[in-house]
Structure formats: structure tokens, C-alpha cells
Design a protein around this motif. Structure first.
Motif, short mmCIF file in Angstrom:
data_model
loop_
_atom_site.label_atom_id
_atom_site.label_comp_id
_atom_site.label_asym_id
_atom_site.label_seq_id
_atom_site.Cartn_x
_atom_site.Cartn_y
_atom_site.Cartn_z
N ILE A 259 -10.23 6.27 -2.38
CA ILE A 259 -9.30 5.57 -1.63
C ILE A 259 -8.46 5.86 -0.75
O ILE A 259 -8.28 7.24 -0.31
N TRP A 260 -7.98 5.61 0.94
CA TRP A 260 -6.87 6.51 1.66
C TRP A 260 -6.35 5.51 1.46
O TRP A 260 -6.06 4.65 1.86
N VAL A 261 -4.71 5.80 1.50
CA VAL A 261 -4.42 7.44 0.96
C VAL A 261 -3.79 7.06 -0.70
O VAL A 261 -2.67 5.40 -0.50
N MET A 262 -3.35 7.16 -1.13
CA MET A 262 -2.24 7.88 -2.32
C MET A 262 -0.75 7.49 -1.82
O MET A 262 -0.39 6.51 -2.34
N PHE A 263 -0.62 7.93 -0.90
CA PHE A 263 0.93 8.11 -0.79
C PHE A 263 1.35 7.66 0.80
O PHE A 263 0.58 8.62 1.34
N ASP B 192 2.18 3.85 7.12
CA ASP B 192 2.55 3.22 5.34
C ASP B 192 1.66 2.50 4.55
O ASP B 192 1.53 1.69 3.88
N LYS B 193 0.29 3.21 4.66
CA LYS B 193 -1.14 2.60 4.33
C LYS B 193 -1.13 3.25 3.20
O LYS B 193 -1.74 2.75 1.89
N GLY B 194 0.09 4.05 2.34
CA GLY B 194 -0.40 4.25 0.94
C GLY B 194 -0.26 3.32 0.14
O GLY B 194 0.34 2.44 0.16
N LEU B 195 -0.73 3.53 -1.58
CA LEU B 195 -0.16 2.96 -2.04
C LEU B 195 0.48 2.90 -2.76
O LEU B 195 1.34 1.75 -3.92
N VAL B 196 1.64 3.86 -2.55
CA VAL B 196 2.84 4.65 -2.90
C VAL B 196 3.82 4.87 -1.85
O VAL B 196 3.26 4.85 -1.05
N THR B 197 5.24 4.13 -1.57
CA THR B 197 5.94 4.94 -0.89
C THR B 197 5.34 6.11 -0.88
O THR B 197 5.52 6.97 -1.79
N ALA B 198 6.65 6.52 0.16
CA ALA B 198 5.69 8.68 0.36
C ALA B 198 7.24 9.06 -0.68
O ALA B 198 7.23 10.33 -1.25
N ASP B 199 8.76 8.28 -0.75
CA ASP B 199 9.60 8.96 -1.86
C ASP B 199 9.05 8.27 -3.68
O ASP B 199 9.78 8.81 -4.50
N ALA C 150 -1.53 -3.44 -3.38
CA ALA C 150 -2.44 -1.84 -4.21
C ALA C 150 -2.49 -1.37 -5.08
O ALA C 150 -3.53 -0.73 -5.56
N TYR C 151 -1.43 -0.31 -5.14
CA TYR C 151 -1.53 0.68 -6.51
C TYR C 151 -2.10 -0.71 -7.78
O TYR C 151 -3.18 -0.42 -8.68
N PHE C 152 -1.44 -1.55 -8.11
CA PHE C 152 -2.18 -2.58 -9.14
C PHE C 152 -2.70 -2.97 -9.19
O PHE C 152 -3.62 -3.67 -10.25
N PHE C 153 -3.99 -3.52 -7.65
CA PHE C 153 -5.39 -3.99 -7.62
C PHE C 153 -5.92 -2.82 -8.20
O PHE C 153 -6.69 -3.53 -9.01
N TYR C 154 -5.78 -2.17 -7.89
CA TYR C 154 -6.63 -1.17 -8.29
C TYR C 154 -6.75 -0.38 -10.08
O TYR C 154 -7.80 -0.71 -10.25
N LYS C 155 -4.92 -0.77 -10.31
CA LYS C 155 -4.82 0.02 -11.70
C LYS C 155 -5.98 -1.35 -12.48
O LYS C 155 -6.56 -1.44 -13.28
N ALA C 156 -5.71 -2.76 -11.63
CA ALA C 156 -6.29 -3.66 -12.37
C ALA C 156 -7.85 -3.71 -12.92
O ALA C 156 -8.51 -3.93 -13.64
N ASN C 157 -8.48 -3.07 -11.97
CA ASN C 157 -9.72 -2.55 -11.83
C ASN C 157 -10.76 -1.59 -11.89
O ASN C 157 -11.59 -2.04 -12.75
N TRP C 158 -9.80 -0.75 -12.25
CA TRP C 158 -10.45 1.17 -12.26
C TRP C 158 -9.89 1.03 -13.57
O TRP C 158 -10.22 2.51 -14.27
N ASN C 159 -8.71 1.18 -14.87
CA ASN C 159 -8.38 1.42 -15.59
C ASN C 159 -7.98 0.45 -16.28
O ASN C 159 -7.62 -0.78 -16.76
N PRO C 160 -8.97 1.00 -18.15
CA PRO C 160 -9.02 0.05 -19.05
C PRO C 160 -7.99 -0.21 -20.22
O PRO C 160 -8.15 -1.07 -20.49
#
Length: 150
Positions: free
Chosen positions: A22-26, A43-50, A57-67
Motif C-alpha cells: 500500500i502507498w502510503v500509510m499516512f 492526502d493519499k494516506g490511509l490515516v491523516t498526517a496527524d 480505506a484503512y478499514f477496508f484493508y483491516k477487513a481483508n488482512w486482519n483476522p
């Protein structure tokens, strides 16, 4: 988030691709950027800079990658609505999710690629309570928000 969802479908259809990144986390500073809400920020991060807001998108990946079982509504930051027709969308790795509009159950769905989507709903003028509920064994999960139709 749509970009991530569509790329995920393409990657999932190609199991011979051994690495998915993934590009980019923050979000981060980039002096040459002028799109988005703030000049000088990529501003393409999964989480805001702060590090305060985890984007959809963060939660989309969490639903797919985290058991670890999870359920979260999408588009909670898009609370002010101008169209009376909408669909409720959530990200989950639970086996099934129930949708509620103003306290009334309006349907259920099973996730596909970590996404559940309700049938089209009609929002009433003013505040509308939106909720999703699901279970994993005996543990219940829910998330809710309010959408305001102007």
C-alpha cells in the motif's frame, strides 16, 4: 477508498502476484501538491498526517488482512447529504451484517472482499440514524452514525 477496492479486486484475481503493498500509510507534506483539502499535502494516506483519523480505506484493508473480527461503517465523515437515495456501506470480516435505518432493520448482507452494502434506502429530511450490527460467535459488533439530509 474506491481506488483501493478496485485495485484489491485486480490483485485478488491474480494469486501469482506474491507481494501486495500500500502507498502510503499516512498523509505527508509535499510542497508541489495542490489537490485535496490542503495545499502542500499528499492526502493519499490511509490515516491523516496527524494520526487522528483512520480513513475508510484503512478499514477496508483491516477487513481483508486482519483476522481479528471487526465491523465499521463507511462514509461516516460524509454526514451532510443532499441526495435522498443512498446505500449503507460497511467494512467487515464477519459472516453477515444487519442494516438499520432510524432504528428499523432494513436488511442483511454477507461481505464480498470485506464490503457489505445495503439495498438503496430513502433518507428523510433532517437527521437519519444509520447503524450496522453483526456477530462473531457470541460477541456482538456494531457501528452507527447520523446522516443529515438537507
Amino acid at each position: 477508498t474506491y481506488y483501493h477496492e478496485e485495485n484489491w479486486k485486480a490483485l485478488k484475481a491474480r494469486p501469482f502476484i506474491w507481494g501486495k503493498f500500500i502507498w502510503v500509510m499516512f498523509d505527508f507534506g509535499a510542497a508541489h501538491r495542490s489537490e485535496g483539502d490542503t495545499k502542500g499535502v499528499n492526502d493519499k494516506g490511509l490515516v491523516t498526517a496527524d494520526r487522528q483519523i483512520k480513513k475508510d480505506a484503512y478499514f477496508f484493508y483491516k477487513a481483508n488482512w486482519n483476522p481479528e473480527p471487526m465491523l465499521t461503517l463507511a462514509e461516516k465523515r460524509f454526514a451532510e447529504r443532499i441526495h435522498p437515495k443512498a446505500k449503507i456501506k460497511a467494512f467487515t470480516n464477519l459472516s453477515s451484517v444487519d442494516f438499520y435505518l432510524n432504528g428499523k432493520k432494513i436488511g442483511s448482507a454477507k461481505p464480498e472482499n470485506g464490503i457489505v452494502l445495503s439495498k438503496e434506502i430513502s433518507l428523510k429530511p433532517g437527521e437519519n440514524s444509520i447503524e450496522v450490527r453483526g456477530k462473531n460467535k457470541s460477541t456482538g459488533f456494531n457501528d452507527k452514525t447520523v446522516w443529515v439530509l438537507h
